[in-house]
Design a protein around this motif. Structure first.
Motif, short mmCIF file in Angstrom:
data_model
loop_
_atom_site.label_atom_id
_atom_site.label_comp_id
_atom_site.label_asym_id
_atom_site.label_seq_id
_atom_site.Cartn_x
_atom_site.Cartn_y
_atom_site.Cartn_z
N LEU A 131 6.93 3.68 4.90
CA LEU A 131 7.62 2.54 4.30
C LEU A 131 8.89 2.20 5.08
CD1 LEU A 131 7.65 0.54 1.94
CD2 LEU A 131 8.79 2.28 0.58
N LYS A 132 9.65 3.22 5.47
CA LYS A 132 10.89 3.00 6.23
C LYS A 132 10.62 2.26 7.53
CE LYS A 132 13.17 6.73 7.06
NZ LYS A 132 13.99 7.95 7.17
N LYS A 133 9.52 2.58 8.18
CA LYS A 133 9.17 1.91 9.44
C LYS A 133 8.90 0.42 9.23
CE LYS A 133 7.22 5.97 11.67
NZ LYS A 133 5.99 6.60 12.18
N TRP A 140 3.13 5.90 -2.64
CA TRP A 140 4.31 6.70 -3.00
C TRP A 140 4.34 6.94 -4.50
CZ3 TRP A 140 8.45 6.55 -6.20
CH2 TRP A 140 9.46 7.49 -5.97
N LYS A 141 4.07 5.89 -5.30
CA LYS A 141 4.05 6.03 -6.76
C LYS A 141 2.96 7.02 -7.20
CE LYS A 141 5.95 1.49 -7.88
NZ LYS A 141 5.68 0.17 -8.49
N TYR A 142 1.83 6.97 -6.53
CA TYR A 142 0.75 7.90 -6.83
C TYR A 142 1.22 9.34 -6.63
CZ TYR A 142 -3.59 10.51 -6.18
OH TYR A 142 -4.58 11.45 -6.26
N TYR A 143 1.82 9.60 -5.46
CA TYR A 143 2.31 10.95 -5.17
C TYR A 143 3.46 11.34 -6.11
CZ TYR A 143 -0.62 11.12 -1.03
OH TYR A 143 -1.69 11.15 -0.17
N TYR A 144 4.28 10.38 -6.49
CA TYR A 144 5.36 10.63 -7.43
C TYR A 144 4.80 11.11 -8.77
CZ TYR A 144 9.04 9.66 -10.84
OH TYR A 144 9.93 9.77 -11.87
N ASN A 145 3.76 10.44 -9.25
CA ASN A 145 3.13 10.84 -10.52
C ASN A 145 2.52 12.23 -10.44
OD1 ASN A 145 3.81 8.56 -12.05
ND2 ASN A 145 2.06 7.43 -11.26
N LEU A 146 2.08 12.61 -9.24
CA LEU A 146 1.54 13.96 -9.03
C LEU A 146 2.64 14.99 -8.78
CD1 LEU A 146 -1.51 13.24 -6.69
CD2 LEU A 146 -1.54 13.70 -9.15
N LYS A 147 3.88 14.50 -8.67
CA LYS A 147 5.03 15.35 -8.31
C LYS A 147 4.77 16.08 -6.99
CE LYS A 147 6.59 16.04 -13.07
NZ LYS A 147 6.05 14.84 -13.60
N ASP A 148 4.27 15.30 -6.03
CA ASP A 148 3.90 15.80 -4.70
C ASP A 148 4.92 15.29 -3.68
OD1 ASP A 148 2.79 16.34 -2.21
OD2 ASP A 148 0.84 15.45 -2.68
N LEU A 149 5.99 16.06 -3.47
CA LEU A 149 7.05 15.63 -2.57
C LEU A 149 6.57 15.44 -1.13
CD1 LEU A 149 9.98 14.79 -2.33
CD2 LEU A 149 10.55 17.19 -1.89
N PRO A 150 5.75 16.33 -0.57
CA PRO A 150 5.27 16.07 0.80
C PRO A 150 4.52 14.74 0.92
CG PRO A 150 4.90 18.37 0.23
CD PRO A 150 5.34 17.67 -1.04
N GLY A 151 3.70 14.41 -0.08
CA GLY A 151 2.99 13.12 -0.07
C GLY A 151 3.97 11.97 -0.18
N MET A 152 4.98 12.13 -1.03
CA MET A 152 6.01 11.10 -1.19
C MET A 152 6.75 10.89 0.13
SD MET A 152 7.39 12.31 -4.94
CE MET A 152 8.97 11.51 -4.80
N GLU A 153 7.10 12.00 0.79
CA GLU A 153 7.81 11.92 2.08
C GLU A 153 6.98 11.17 3.11
OE1 GLU A 153 10.78 12.89 3.46
OE2 GLU A 153 11.53 13.44 1.48
N LYS A 154 5.70 11.48 3.17
CA LYS A 154 4.80 10.84 4.14
C LYS A 154 4.77 9.33 3.93
CE LYS A 154 0.16 10.69 3.97
NZ LYS A 154 -1.18 11.19 3.74
N GLU A 155 4.61 8.91 2.68
CA GLU A 155 4.55 7.48 2.39
C GLU A 155 5.91 6.81 2.57
OE1 GLU A 155 1.67 5.88 2.01
OE2 GLU A 155 0.73 7.84 2.23
N PHE A 156 6.98 7.52 2.21
CA PHE A 156 8.32 6.96 2.38
C PHE A 156 8.63 6.73 3.86
CE2 PHE A 156 12.95 7.46 2.93
CZ PHE A 156 13.35 6.35 2.22
N ASN A 157 8.24 7.65 4.71
CA ASN A 157 8.47 7.48 6.15
C ASN A 157 7.71 6.28 6.70
OD1 ASN A 157 10.30 9.60 6.42
ND2 ASN A 157 8.68 11.09 6.74
N LYS A 161 0.84 -1.21 0.00
CA LYS A 161 0.00 0.00 0.00
C LYS A 161 0.87 1.25 0.00
CE LYS A 161 -3.35 2.51 2.74
NZ LYS A 161 -3.90 2.68 4.07
N TYR A 162 1.90 1.28 0.84
CA TYR A 162 2.77 2.45 0.91
C TYR A 162 3.53 2.67 -0.40
CZ TYR A 162 1.92 2.04 5.96
OH TYR A 162 1.34 1.95 7.19
#
Length: 78
Positions: free
Chosen positions: A30-32, A11-28, A6-7
């Motif tokens: 994912l890291k956990k 992340w890919k969804y936010y990447y396609n939107l070029k939404d770095l804050p959304g990417m950061e949220k999902e990446f964090n 899901k994460y």
């Protein structure tokens, strides 16, 4: 694993939107989850090594004496 998928999807969804804050949220998030994934990967690797060792012993007529070459091969095939 469902969370990880899901994460990644999010992340890919936010990447396609070029939404770095959304990417950061999902990446964090994912890291956990990565520590769990790494532990699972290690367990799967060890189980495959055991499977290879088991089959080798069984196929050699239940012979537990393994050559160094066979031991190395089992290590490679995990």
């Amino acid at each position: 694993m469902e969370k990880v998928s899901k994460y990644i999807s999010n992340w890919k969804y936010y990447y396609n939107l070029k939404d770095l804050p959304g990417m950061e949220k999902e990446f964090n998030k994912l890291k956990k989850q990565l520590s769990t994934v790494v532990a699972l990967e290690s367990t799967i690797s060890e189980a495959k090594q055991i499977e290879n060792l088991h089959n080798l012993i069984k196929n050699k007529g239940i012979n537990y004496r393994l050559s160094e070459e066979e031991k190395k091969l089992i290590e490679i095939l995990k």
